[in-house]
Design a protein around this motif. Structure first.
Motif, PDB file in Angstrom:
ATOM      1  N   HIS A  68       3.433   5.798  -0.383  1.00  0.00           N
ATOM      2  CA  HIS A  68       4.419   4.808   0.071  1.00  0.00           C
ATOM      3  C   HIS A  68       3.676   3.802   0.934  1.00  0.00           C
ATOM      4  O   HIS A  68       3.026   4.165   1.917  1.00  0.00           O
ATOM      5  N   MET A  69       3.740   2.527   0.546  1.00  0.00           N
ATOM      6  CA  MET A  69       3.019   1.490   1.270  1.00  0.00           C
ATOM      7  C   MET A  69       3.964   0.347   1.627  1.00  0.00           C
ATOM      8  O   MET A  69       4.832  -0.026   0.827  1.00  0.00           O
ATOM      9  N   LEU A  70       3.773  -0.194   2.811  1.00  0.00           N
ATOM     10  CA  LEU A  70       4.472  -1.406   3.219  1.00  0.00           C
ATOM     11  C   LEU A  70       3.432  -2.505   3.411  1.00  0.00           C
ATOM     12  O   LEU A  70       2.506  -2.363   4.211  1.00  0.00           O
ATOM     13  N   TRP A  71       3.574  -3.585   2.641  1.00  0.00           N
ATOM     14  CA  TRP A  71       2.655  -4.715   2.692  1.00  0.00           C
ATOM     15  C   TRP A  71       3.351  -5.904   3.343  1.00  0.00           C
ATOM     16  O   TRP A  71       4.490  -6.229   3.005  1.00  0.00           O
ATOM     17  N   GLY A 113      -1.329  -3.890   5.913  1.00  0.00           N
ATOM     18  CA  GLY A 113      -0.715  -2.822   5.139  1.00  0.00           C
ATOM     19  C   GLY A 113      -0.579  -1.541   5.939  1.00  0.00           C
ATOM     20  O   GLY A 113      -1.400  -1.236   6.815  1.00  0.00           O
ATOM     21  N   TYR A 114       0.467  -0.801   5.625  1.00  0.00           N
ATOM     22  CA  TYR A 114       0.743   0.496   6.253  1.00  0.00           C
ATOM     23  C   TYR A 114       1.025   1.478   5.121  1.00  0.00           C
ATOM     24  O   TYR A 114       1.723   1.141   4.158  1.00  0.00           O
ATOM     25  N   VAL A 143      10.023   9.386   5.229  1.00  0.00           N
ATOM     26  CA  VAL A 143       8.985   8.400   5.510  1.00  0.00           C
ATOM     27  C   VAL A 143       9.541   6.981   5.412  1.00  0.00           C
ATOM     28  O   VAL A 143       9.230   6.112   6.238  1.00  0.00           O
ATOM     29  N   MET A 144      10.384   6.732   4.418  1.00  0.00           N
ATOM     30  CA  MET A 144      10.974   5.396   4.291  1.00  0.00           C
ATOM     31  C   MET A 144      11.851   5.067   5.498  1.00  0.00           C
ATOM     32  O   MET A 144      11.860   3.927   5.988  1.00  0.00           O
ATOM     33  N   LYS A 145      12.552   6.048   5.990  1.00  0.00           N
ATOM     34  CA  LYS A 145      13.387   5.836   7.174  1.00  0.00           C
ATOM     35  C   LYS A 145      12.521   5.491   8.381  1.00  0.00           C
ATOM     36  O   LYS A 145      12.839   4.573   9.160  1.00  0.00           O
ATOM     37  N   LEU A 146      11.397   6.196   8.556  1.00  0.00           N
ATOM     38  CA  LEU A 146      10.489   5.930   9.666  1.00  0.00           C
ATOM     39  C   LEU A 146       9.872   4.539   9.557  1.00  0.00           C
ATOM     40  O   LEU A 146       9.811   3.792  10.545  1.00  0.00           O
ATOM     41  N   GLU A 147       9.405   4.179   8.365  1.00  0.00           N
ATOM     42  CA  GLU A 147       8.724   2.896   8.196  1.00  0.00           C
ATOM     43  C   GLU A 147       9.691   1.731   8.379  1.00  0.00           C
ATOM     44  O   GLU A 147       9.350   0.715   9.003  1.00  0.00           O
ATOM     45  N   ALA A 148      10.896   1.866   7.848  1.00  0.00           N
ATOM     46  CA  ALA A 148      11.884   0.804   8.022  1.00  0.00           C
ATOM     47  C   ALA A 148      12.235   0.624   9.496  1.00  0.00           C
ATOM     48  O   ALA A 148      12.424  -0.516   9.971  1.00  0.00           O
ATOM     49  N   ASP A 149      12.299   1.709  10.225  1.00  0.00           N
ATOM     50  CA  ASP A 149      12.636   1.642  11.649  1.00  0.00           C
ATOM     51  C   ASP A 149      11.583   0.859  12.420  1.00  0.00           C
ATOM     52  O   ASP A 149      11.909  -0.040  13.207  1.00  0.00           O
ATOM     53  N   ARG A 150      10.309   1.161  12.196  1.00  0.00           N
ATOM     54  CA  ARG A 150       9.313   0.463  13.003  1.00  0.00           C
ATOM     55  C   ARG A 150       9.111  -0.975  12.523  1.00  0.00           C
ATOM     56  O   ARG A 150       8.755  -1.854  13.311  1.00  0.00           O
ATOM     57  N   VAL A 193       7.563  -3.253  -0.329  1.00  0.00           N
ATOM     58  CA  VAL A 193       7.393  -1.805  -0.327  1.00  0.00           C
ATOM     59  C   VAL A 193       6.878  -1.414  -1.709  1.00  0.00           C
ATOM     60  O   VAL A 193       7.488  -1.779  -2.722  1.00  0.00           O
ATOM     61  N   VAL A 194       5.754  -0.713  -1.742  1.00  0.00           N
ATOM     62  CA  VAL A 194       5.164  -0.270  -3.010  1.00  0.00           C
ATOM     63  C   VAL A 194       5.117   1.246  -3.004  1.00  0.00           C
ATOM     64  O   VAL A 194       4.589   1.857  -2.067  1.00  0.00           O
ATOM     65  N   ILE A 195       5.676   1.853  -4.044  1.00  0.00           N
ATOM     66  CA  ILE A 195       5.738   3.316  -4.144  1.00  0.00           C
ATOM     67  C   ILE A 195       5.163   3.733  -5.486  1.00  0.00           C
ATOM     68  O   ILE A 195       5.577   3.223  -6.536  1.00  0.00           O
ATOM     69  N   ALA A 196       4.206   4.634  -5.458  1.00  0.00           N
ATOM     70  CA  ALA A 196       3.624   5.169  -6.686  1.00  0.00           C
ATOM     71  C   ALA A 196       3.595   6.684  -6.583  1.00  0.00           C
ATOM     72  O   ALA A 196       3.286   7.241  -5.523  1.00  0.00           O
ATOM     73  N   GLY A 197       3.945   7.353  -7.685  1.00  0.00           N
ATOM     74  CA  GLY A 197       3.893   8.805  -7.689  1.00  0.00           C
ATOM     75  C   GLY A 197       5.119   9.426  -8.318  1.00  0.00           C
ATOM     76  O   GLY A 197       5.787   8.820  -9.165  1.00  0.00           O
TER      77      GLY A 197
END
Length: 492
Positions: A68-71, A127-128, A140-147, A229-233
């Motif tokens: 899960h990546m946030l660019w 990128g994160y 993880v998506m909840k955490l990343e969106a929060d910050r 948001v880029v998600i692979a897997g």
């Protein structure tokens, strides 16, 4: 320098930025709304949330893991003089809390989920990322969106962290002669382009940076329409979209600052600098201004329409092939000619080409002189190898070898869901289509030996050249050698 990376990896890893009159947002192909996602032949889907944020999903069900990546399309090139390093400083501060998370709690929670995480800042983007068990994606998506939406920390937290960043600069740059040389090289090669400044920032700017400088940069650029948001897997597009709509879509958009072109003026003469520093060996780097691959050219390759003028794009690809012919595999031209035999002039020699980015690109030749040899001898030998290609061309066998490597890299990247997400994010930053790698391979296969010979003849004159030479000074026996930085959230 032994690089030996597949061409597509060279393309994405080394691309340092081309400045365009349009912003990346303006040049990017329009994204689909959530109800009608864009798709490519490999199953990648792209959505646009109601707040303008992009979601890109690539299913890969071979293992129960997800990257899960946030660019964020902002990097050091978006800074202004006096605040260099603020993009990187903000990357650090993104780990320092929100109203619901204490400083450092983000990383502790990801570790507790069985994941790994980090972040990076470059000239073009920030990128994160987290790589976690697929069942933990929602947390993880909840955490990343929060910050992303609620980054918050006290001034004291910033004052402590800026000292960490300054120490990172000392260890990565100030105590590394070659890094200092490249910092000076970029400052000499680029005049108007923001690539003139280092990603980590000038030390004087770090000394004077304030907590409010960082907060202002976050408020200006960390808006949903400037992020993907880029998600692979091991995830389905429908599952990822539902989670993105739950956690990312409620984030309010803000107007972005205007991106002014800051075009680099044409270079009209050779630039040369000597850099003196305590070091055991000399080193020389030759940086030539070269054209970059245009976004529109890549987007047009899969259609019947073609760009009105593809000469610069063709040259950019041919230069990337030239770099691989010179230094793309064991036993390539530079290794054979400069580092082997009794008359060798260099302990190592390398070449790479910046193919695309948000700012101007360079083709770099470099080398470390062998014992008894001078930097000038290495410089001459490097240029002689390019001149040889310009005069005699390359063989079909060499050409086919590097093309085969590029195609093989498509297979290698599938071994890692992180690499798949990373590639998609890099292309998104440049405004490229989802299947950019396939389109680039198609164009690479069309590069001829004559094109490689032509670019070798046209782009390696003195007028577009900046030469930086490291002149070793005696080592101080009382000063310990710098240790490799161990910070977890440092720029790459």
């Amino acid at each position: 320098m032994k690089r030996y990376l597949p061409l597509l990896v060279m393309l994405t890893f080394w691309s340092a930025p081309p400045l365009q009159a349009q912003s990346a947002e303006a040049s990017a192909a329009p994204a689909a709304e959530a109800g009608s996602p864009q798709k490519d032949s490999t199953g990648v889907q792209q959505f646009t949330l109601r707040n303008g944020m992009t979601l890109i999903v690539k299913p890969d069900h071979r293992a129960p893991t997800v990257a899960h990546m946030l660019w964020v399309r902002v990097g050091s090139m978006d800074e202004v003089d006096g605040t260099s390093g603020v993009a990187h400083a903000l990357e650090h501060m993104m780990f320092k809390g929100t109203p619901s998370l204490a400083p450092g709690e983000f990383s502790r929670r990801v570790a507790a989920l069985g994941g790994r995480e980090n972040a990076f800042t470059t000239r073009d983007y920030t990128g994160y990322y987290q790589q976690i068990p697929a069942a933990r994606l929602e947390e993880v998506m909840k955490l990343e969106a929060d910050r992303f939406a609620n980054n918050q920390w006290a001034d004291d937290e910033f004052r402590r962290e800026i000292e960490v960043i300054k120490e990172e600069r000392r260890m990565r740059t100030d105590d590394n002669p070659r890094a200092r040389l490249y910092e000076a090289l970029n400052a000499a090669a680029f005049v108007a382009s923001p690539y003139h400044r280092p990603v980590v920032g000038w030390m004087s700017d770090l000394d004077s940076m304030t907590a409010d400088d960082v907060r202002q940069f976050w408020r200006a650029w960390y808006s949903p329409q400037n992020a993907a948001v880029v998600i692979a897997g091991d995830v389905t597009p429908a599952q990822a979209l539902a989670l993105a709509q739950r956690y990312y879509e409620p984030i309010a958009s803000r107007a972005l600052p205007a991106r002014k072109p800051r075009l680099e003026p044409q270079q009209v003469g050779l630039r040369r600098l000597d850099y003196k520093a305590p070091a055991e060996q000399a080193y020389v780097a030759l940086a030539f201004k070269v054209p970059q691959l245009g976004t529109a050219a890549v987007a047009a390759t899969a259609t019947t329409a073609a760009p009105s003028d593809t000469s610069a794009d063709d040259d950019a690809l041919a230069l990337t092939v030239l770099a691989a012919v010179l230094d793309g595999y064991p036993g390539a031209r530079l290794e054979r000619a400069l580092t082997q035999g009794e008359r060798r002039v260099a302990d190592s020699a390398g070449a790479y080409n910046g193919l695309m980015g948000r700012g101007p690109q360079m083709f770099v030749l470099d080398g470390v002189p062998a014992a008894g040899q001078s930097p000038e001898a290495v410089e001459a030998a490097l240029r002689a190898q390019v001149k040889r290609v310009a005069e005699q061309g390359i063989s079909e066998a060499e050409l086919q070898r590097v093309k085969t490597q590029w195609v093989a890299s498509e297979v290698y990247k599938l071994d890692s869901v992180f690499n798949q997400a990373n590639e998609l994010g890099r292309y998104w930053v440049q405004g490229m289509p989802l299947d950019a790698s396939e389109r680039l391979i198609k164009r690479l296969r069309q590069v001829t030996a004559a094109q490689v010979q032509s670019v070798a003849a046209r782009y390696f004159g003195d007028d577009q050249l900046t030469v930086a030479t490291l002149r070793p000074q005696p080592l101080d026996p009382q000063r310990p050698r710098a240790a490799k930085p161990t910070g977890r959230h440092a720029s790459p």
